[in-house]
Design an enzyme around this catalytic site. Structure first.
Site, PDB file in Angstrom:
ATOM      1  N   THR A  92      13.103  -5.510  -5.792  1.00  0.00           N
ATOM      2  CA  THR A  92      13.434  -6.644  -4.929  1.00  0.00           C
ATOM      3  C   THR A  92      13.334  -8.006  -5.618  1.00  0.00           C
ATOM      4  O   THR A  92      14.282  -8.791  -5.588  1.00  0.00           O
ATOM      5  CB  THR A  92      12.508  -6.624  -3.694  1.00  0.00           C
ATOM      6  OG1 THR A  92      12.741  -5.398  -3.002  1.00  0.00           O
ATOM      7  CG2 THR A  92      12.756  -7.804  -2.790  1.00  0.00           C
ATOM      8  N   ASP A 211      15.675  -2.122   3.811  1.00  0.00           N
ATOM      9  CA  ASP A 211      14.753  -1.643   2.774  1.00  0.00           C
ATOM     10  C   ASP A 211      13.476  -1.090   3.387  1.00  0.00           C
ATOM     11  O   ASP A 211      12.960  -0.051   2.998  1.00  0.00           O
ATOM     12  CB  ASP A 211      14.381  -2.791   1.828  1.00  0.00           C
ATOM     13  CG  ASP A 211      13.527  -2.300   0.663  1.00  0.00           C
ATOM     14  OD1 ASP A 211      14.072  -1.625  -0.218  1.00  0.00           O
ATOM     15  OD2 ASP A 211      12.316  -2.570   0.652  1.00  0.00           O
TER      16      ASP A 211
END
Ligand SMILES: [Zn+2]
Length: 399
Positions: A92, A211
């Protein structure tokens, strides 16, 4: 942990110019914007870009359920037909910061979601906001450098005060995952209502989904489908708000993800100083290839400098000397534990790590498909749409 701007961990100028040259040599083979289709602004005085990230939005999730709003952007905009390619490691923080700087992680220093800088023992975590960690120039800083306003509704690195960006209270939201998506969208819409001289020309909008669900349940669970539907309705809320204000065709929306999702974080090892990294790598690979380690052939260790050059994961002393690359679908566990969720961090060449790219707005052709490209190209794409002078980064192929 110090807060000095001068960063002893930064790659040398020589290294930076080296990567710029490398990137230029690789120059992108496609152009996402098309000057021949550029449509004039009807209401706004200046181009405005809203950059949206849906964390872990694996390429293909857009087909999981009816997602009319995402598909409206695709149909009337430009899409990376087979998805957007993340940088390595497919995590990320590195990917979000590559998107907004146009640089590979080794060159702005966020080489992992967490790492320890060996020279000082300082630990970087996802809540480290000291500027010494964050090299490179993110888009919000570039916008302010050009005398314009930027706003960040969450984005890794956006809370870091560096250069001309001081994370202004009004335009720089401090990360709080409990803020409903609707509130995030409404705040961004409220910026559009400001007088032109006050309104940001660049805004980020970040959603944790899907996510969050992907890690819990893996990519094929119905809860991912629900998360995609929720993202779609948030996009719908944004489109409706822009239409009500009569600026939907004027505002550029760029919708991306940071990486895909697949059933392992990067395996990075710094052996004790008494061990030679090359001996360590040789012995580990010997063991893995011996046939005595279950699934050993699916893991291979590299010295950092011997990693495939296409990963650009070299030349930062923040990167540990030994990196293990794991084949898709496998993961390394410290101890026996239940594992049924998803992970990312693998080789960025894997299709399962790809995410989406959709561009909608006056500079994007309608219904156009472009080949897949790496997310480091987005920085120059945004500066070209906003007609700004950007920081050098080498990804200079956009017209
Ligand atoms: Zn992510």
């Amino acid at each position: 942990m110090g807060t000095q701007e001068e960063d002893p961990t930064s790659p040398s100028r020589a290294l930076l110019s080296c990567i710029f040259l490398t990137c230029i040599a690789l120059s992108a083979a496609f152009s996402a914007t098309d000057q021949s289709v550029s449509r004039p602004l009807k209401k706004l005085e200046k181009p405005v870009v809203i950059l949206i990230s849906c964390d872990g939005f694996r390429f293909g999730y857009q087909f999981k359920t009816s997602s009319p709003n995402i598909h409206r952007l695709i149909a009337d905009g430009t899409e990376a037909e087979l998805g957007l390619i993340p940088v390595f490691p497919t995590l990320t923080f590195p990917n979000h910061y590559s998107i907004v700087t146009g640089l590979y992680p080794a060159y702005y220093g966020i080489v992992n979601n967490q790492f320890v800088y060996p020279k000082t023992g300082d630990a970087f975590t996802t809540s480290s906001h000291e500027p010494k960690w964050w090299l490179g120039e993110p888009l919000w800083e570039t916008v302010v450098n050009n005398g314009l306003k930027a706003a960040t509704y969450f984005w890794p690195g956006s809370e870091v005060k560096k250069g001309s960006w001081d994370c202004p209270r009004k335009f720089c939201m401090l990360y709080n995952e409990s803020v409903p998506f609707e509130d995030r969208v409404d705040t961004v819409l409220s910026y559009i209502d400001l007088p032109s001289s006050e309104a940001p020309v660049f805004m980020t909008l970040y959603f944790e989904d899907p996510d969050h669900q992907g890690h819990q349940v893996g990519p094929d669970d119905p809860r991912i489908t629900e998360a995609v539907a929720r993202i779609d309705s948030s996009i719908g809320r944004l489109i409706d708000g822009l239409e009500k204000r009569g600026v939907f065709e004027d505002v550029t929306i760029i919708m991306v993800g940071d990486h895909g999702m697949r059933h392992v974080p990067i395996l990075a090892i710094r052996p004790p100083p008494s061990y030679s990294p090359s001996d360590f790598v040789a012995k580990m690979n010997e063991g893995l290839e011996s046939g005595r380690v279950e699934n050993g052939k699916y893991l291979k260790f590299y010295l950092e400098e011997e990693l495939p050059s296409r990963l650009y994961y070299v030349a930062s002393d923040r990167i540990p000397p030994i990196i293990g690359l794991i084949e898709e679908s496998f993961m390394v566990e410290k101890k026996k534990q239940q594992e049924c969720g998803g992970a990312h961090g693998y080789d960025n060449a894997l299709f399962s790590m790809r995410t989406i790219f959709i561009g909608h707005g006056p500079q994007f052709a309608r219904g156009k498909k472009v080949p897949s490209f790496e997310n480091v190209q987005i920085y120059n794409l945004v500066t070209s749409i906003l007609k700004l002078k950007g920081a050098p980064n080498g990804s200079s192929a956009f017209p």
